[in-house]
Design a protein around this motif. Structure first.
Motif, short mmCIF file in Angstrom:
data_model
loop_
_atom_site.label_atom_id
_atom_site.label_comp_id
_atom_site.label_asym_id
_atom_site.label_seq_id
_atom_site.Cartn_x
_atom_site.Cartn_y
_atom_site.Cartn_z
N ALA A 31 0.88 -1.14 0.07
CA ALA A 31 -0.06 0.06 -0.04
C ALA A 31 0.84 1.39 0.00
O ALA A 31 1.54 1.59 0.91
N ASP A 32 0.79 2.00 -0.96
CA ASP A 32 1.42 3.29 -1.19
C ASP A 32 1.01 4.19 -0.04
O ASP A 32 -0.48 4.20 0.30
N GLU A 33 1.85 4.98 0.83
CA GLU A 33 1.27 5.65 1.75
C GLU A 33 0.31 6.65 1.31
O GLU A 33 -0.63 7.22 1.79
N THR A 34 0.67 7.32 0.26
CA THR A 34 -0.39 8.11 -0.58
C THR A 34 -0.22 9.50 0.06
O THR A 34 -1.17 10.13 0.79
N ARG A 35 0.95 10.30 0.04
CA ARG A 35 1.01 11.72 0.33
C ARG A 35 -0.07 12.62 -0.43
O ARG A 35 -0.02 12.27 -1.60
N PRO A 36 -0.57 13.66 0.17
CA PRO A 36 -0.19 14.09 1.25
C PRO A 36 -1.18 13.72 2.48
O PRO A 36 -0.91 13.85 3.70
N ASP A 59 5.53 6.35 -0.93
CA ASP A 59 5.35 6.48 -2.47
C ASP A 59 6.41 6.54 -3.31
O ASP A 59 6.51 5.88 -4.27
N ASN A 60 7.40 7.27 -2.53
CA ASN A 60 8.72 7.21 -3.54
C ASN A 60 9.56 5.67 -3.27
O ASN A 60 10.67 5.68 -4.24
N ALA A 61 9.18 5.14 -2.85
CA ALA A 61 9.81 3.59 -2.85
C ALA A 61 9.20 2.69 -3.95
O ALA A 61 9.81 1.67 -4.25
N ALA A 62 8.20 3.03 -4.31
CA ALA A 62 7.43 2.18 -5.24
C ALA A 62 8.49 1.80 -6.41
O ALA A 62 8.35 0.64 -7.05
N ILE A 83 -3.95 11.84 -6.76
CA ILE A 83 -2.34 12.29 -6.97
C ILE A 83 -1.43 11.11 -6.93
O ILE A 83 -1.47 10.61 -5.71
N GLY A 84 -0.45 10.83 -7.89
CA GLY A 84 0.18 9.78 -7.50
C GLY A 84 0.24 8.60 -8.36
O GLY A 84 0.79 7.72 -8.73
N THR A 85 -1.08 8.37 -8.91
CA THR A 85 -1.79 7.39 -9.58
C THR A 85 -0.98 7.29 -11.09
O THR A 85 -0.37 6.08 -11.52
N TYR A 86 -0.85 8.22 -11.62
CA TYR A 86 -0.32 8.55 -12.93
C TYR A 86 1.17 7.74 -12.73
O TYR A 86 1.78 7.21 -13.71
N GLY A 87 1.91 8.18 -11.90
CA GLY A 87 3.27 7.84 -11.36
C GLY A 87 3.28 6.24 -11.55
O GLY A 87 4.22 5.59 -12.06
N VAL A 88 2.35 5.63 -10.76
CA VAL A 88 2.18 4.20 -10.50
C VAL A 88 2.04 3.52 -12.02
O VAL A 88 2.48 2.63 -12.26
N ALA A 89 1.18 4.04 -12.80
CA ALA A 89 0.82 3.83 -14.20
C ALA A 89 2.08 3.75 -15.12
O ALA A 89 2.46 2.53 -15.82
N CYS A 90 2.75 4.71 -14.81
CA CYS A 90 4.07 4.88 -15.76
C CYS A 90 5.16 3.90 -15.36
O CYS A 90 5.71 3.31 -16.14
N LEU A 91 5.34 3.60 -13.90
CA LEU A 91 6.09 2.42 -13.55
C LEU A 91 5.51 1.05 -13.91
O LEU A 91 6.43 0.22 -14.49
#
Ligand code: MRU
Length: 360
Positions: free
Chosen positions: A199-204, A228-231, A260-268
Motif C-alpha cells: 500500500a502506497d502511503e499516499t502523500r499528502p 510513495d517514492n519507494a514504489a 494524485i500519484g496514480t499516474y506515476g504508478v501507471a508509468c512504472l
C-alpha cells in the motif's frame, strides 16, 4: 455532533459501510475517517448542509462513498424543504454537488435523486421523505453489489502468489461496502489466492497508510505500507506483479482521474511491463466528458502539504501546490473492471460497448 457509538455492523470490509442513513431517516451517521487509525468515531449529521461540509472536510471520502452520502444528504434536505419542493431540492443538490469537484459520483447521485424528486413533487411531505430514503438506500445497495461483481471479474486476473501495489484507499471505507480496487483484492483473497499487498502511503493525506492498511489488516490480508517514492525501487527489483487502483472519474475515452500519484504508478507499470488495472462502478464513468483533459482537478489546501497534524514541515511563506488528483491516459491502463464487465482494450470503443447507453 459527535457520537461514540460502535457501528452495528462488524468491522470487516466485506460488510462495512462508512455512511448510513439512520432508521428514522432523520440523521446521517458517518465514520469520521479523519480520525483513523487512532480513533473510531462517528458523526451524526442532521441537515444537507452538514453533509456537504462533511464531504468537503473529508469526514467521508472516496468517490462512491461521497456519492452515497450525497444521496442521503438529499433525504435530509427533503425533511426541511420549504417553498416550492422541486426548487428547494435543486438548490440543496447544487450545494452538495460542489463539495468536491473531481469525483463524478457526487453529481451523479444528486442527479439520480433529482430524477426521483421530479416524480413526487405533489405527494405529502412525509411520503416524499420515505420515497427518497428508499431511493438513496437503493443507490447504496447497488454500489455494494457492483463492488462484489467487479471484484469477482478483477480477481480472475490476479495470479496466485501475486504481490499487488495499490494507491490511496479504494476500499470499503471509500464505497458502499467491500471496495473497488480492494474489492478485487478481497475477492482474490477469498478465492484462496495467496496474495500480498503493498500500500502506497499516499502523500499528502495518507489514505494508503491510514485507511488501506487499517481495513486490510482487519480483514487479515497481508499488507505492507511503503512510501510513495519507494514504489519505483520495488518495481525495479521485480517485486510487484500488478497494480490495481480505484477512480474518481473515467472519461469517455478511458482516461482515468484518481488520487494524485496514480499516474506515476501507471508509468512504472508501463516501464516494467506489469499490468495496471482500474476498478470502478459505472457511476464513476462520465461519458459526457470526452477525455481526461476535461476532468476538473480539485486543488486542496496547502496545509495538507505543509503540515502533518499540527507539525509544520515546510518553511513559512514558501509556495505549495496541492492538486488532489491526476489523470492516467487510457493507453497505460490494461483493463477497467466494472459491474458491467471489463473495459478492454481501454479506449472509447470499449467504453461505449459496455455503456448502458449503447447496450452491452
Ligand atoms: O481524496 P479522496 O480520499 O476522496 O480520494 C479517493 C481516491 O482517489 C480513490 O482512489 C477513488 O475515490 C476511488 S474510491 C473507490
Amino acid at each position: 455532533m459527535r457520537v461514540a457509538v460502535p457501528h452495528p455492523a462488524p468491522l470487516s470490509g466485506t460488510t462495512y459501510s462508512p455512511v448510513e442513513l439512520a432508521p428514522g431517516n432523520d440523521r446521517v451517521v458517518m465514520l469520521d475517517q479523519r480520525e483513523l487509525p487512532q480513533r473510531e468515531e462517528y458523526c451524526e449529521l442532521v441537515t444537507h448542509g452538514d453533509v456537504a461540509r462533511a464531504i468537503g472536510d473529508m469526514v467521508v471520502r472516496g468517490a462512491p462513498a461521497i456519492g452515497i452520502s450525497a444521496a442521503y444528504g438529499m433525504v435530509l434536505a427533503a425533511r426541511t424543504a420549504s417553498g416550492e419542493f422541486s426548487r428547494a431540492m435543486a438548490e440543496a443538490g447544487a450545494e452538495i454537488a460542489v463539495a468536491r469537484p473531481t469525483a463524478v459520483n457526487l453529481a451523479w447521485a444528486v442527479a439520480r435523486m433529482l430524477e426521483v424528486v421530479a416524480g413526487i413533487a405533489g405527494r405529502p411531505a412525509a411520503e416524499r421523505v420515505e420515497v427518497l430514503a428508499a431511493a438513496a438506500r437503493a443507490i447504496h445497495r447497488a454500489d455494494a453489489d457492483a463492488n462484489r461483481e467487479m471484484g469477482r471479474i478483477g480477481a480472475e486476473r490476479v495470479p496466485d502468489g501475486a504481490t499487488i501495489l495499490t494507491h490511496c484507499n479504494a476500499g470499503a471505507l471509500a464505497t458502499g461496502a467491500y471496495g473497488t480496487a480492494l474489492g478485487v483484492i478481497r475477492a482474490a483473497h477469498a478465492a484462496g489466492k495467496r496474495i500480498r499487498v503493498l500500500a502506497d502511503e499516499t502523500r499528502p493525506y495518507l489514505q494508503g497508510a491510514r485507511l488501506t492498511a487499517w481495513e486490510l489488516a482487519r480483514d487479515g490480508i497481508d499488507v505492507t505500507v511503503i512510501t510513495d517514492n519507494a514504489a519505483a525501487s520495488f518495481f525495479g527489483a521485480g517485486a510487484i506483479d500488478l497494480a490495481v487502483v480505484g477512480a474518481d472519474r473515467i472519461a469517455g475515452n478511458g482516461d482515468v482521474a484518481n488520487k494524485i500519484g496514480t499516474y506515476g504508478v501507471a508509468c512504472l507499470c508501463h516501464l516494467h511491463e506489469r499490468p495496471f488495472y482500474v476498478a470502478a462502478p459505472w457511476s464513476t464513468v462520465d461519458e459526457d466528458c470526452p477525455t481526461g483533459a476535461s476532468i476538473p482537478i480539485e486543488q486542496r489546501s496547502p496545509r495538507e502539504v505543509t503540515h502533518v497534524g499540527s507539525v509544520q514541515l515546510v518553511p513559512d511563506g514558501v509556495a505549495v501546490q496541492n492538486p488532489s488528483f491526476d489523470v492516467t491516459p487510457a493507453r497505460l491502463v490494461r483493463a477497467i473492471f466494472t459491474e458491467r464487465g471489463a473495459i478492454e482494450p481501454v479506449g472509447p470503443a470499449a467504453v461505449a460497448r459496455r455503456s448502458p447507453r449503447h447496450g452491452r
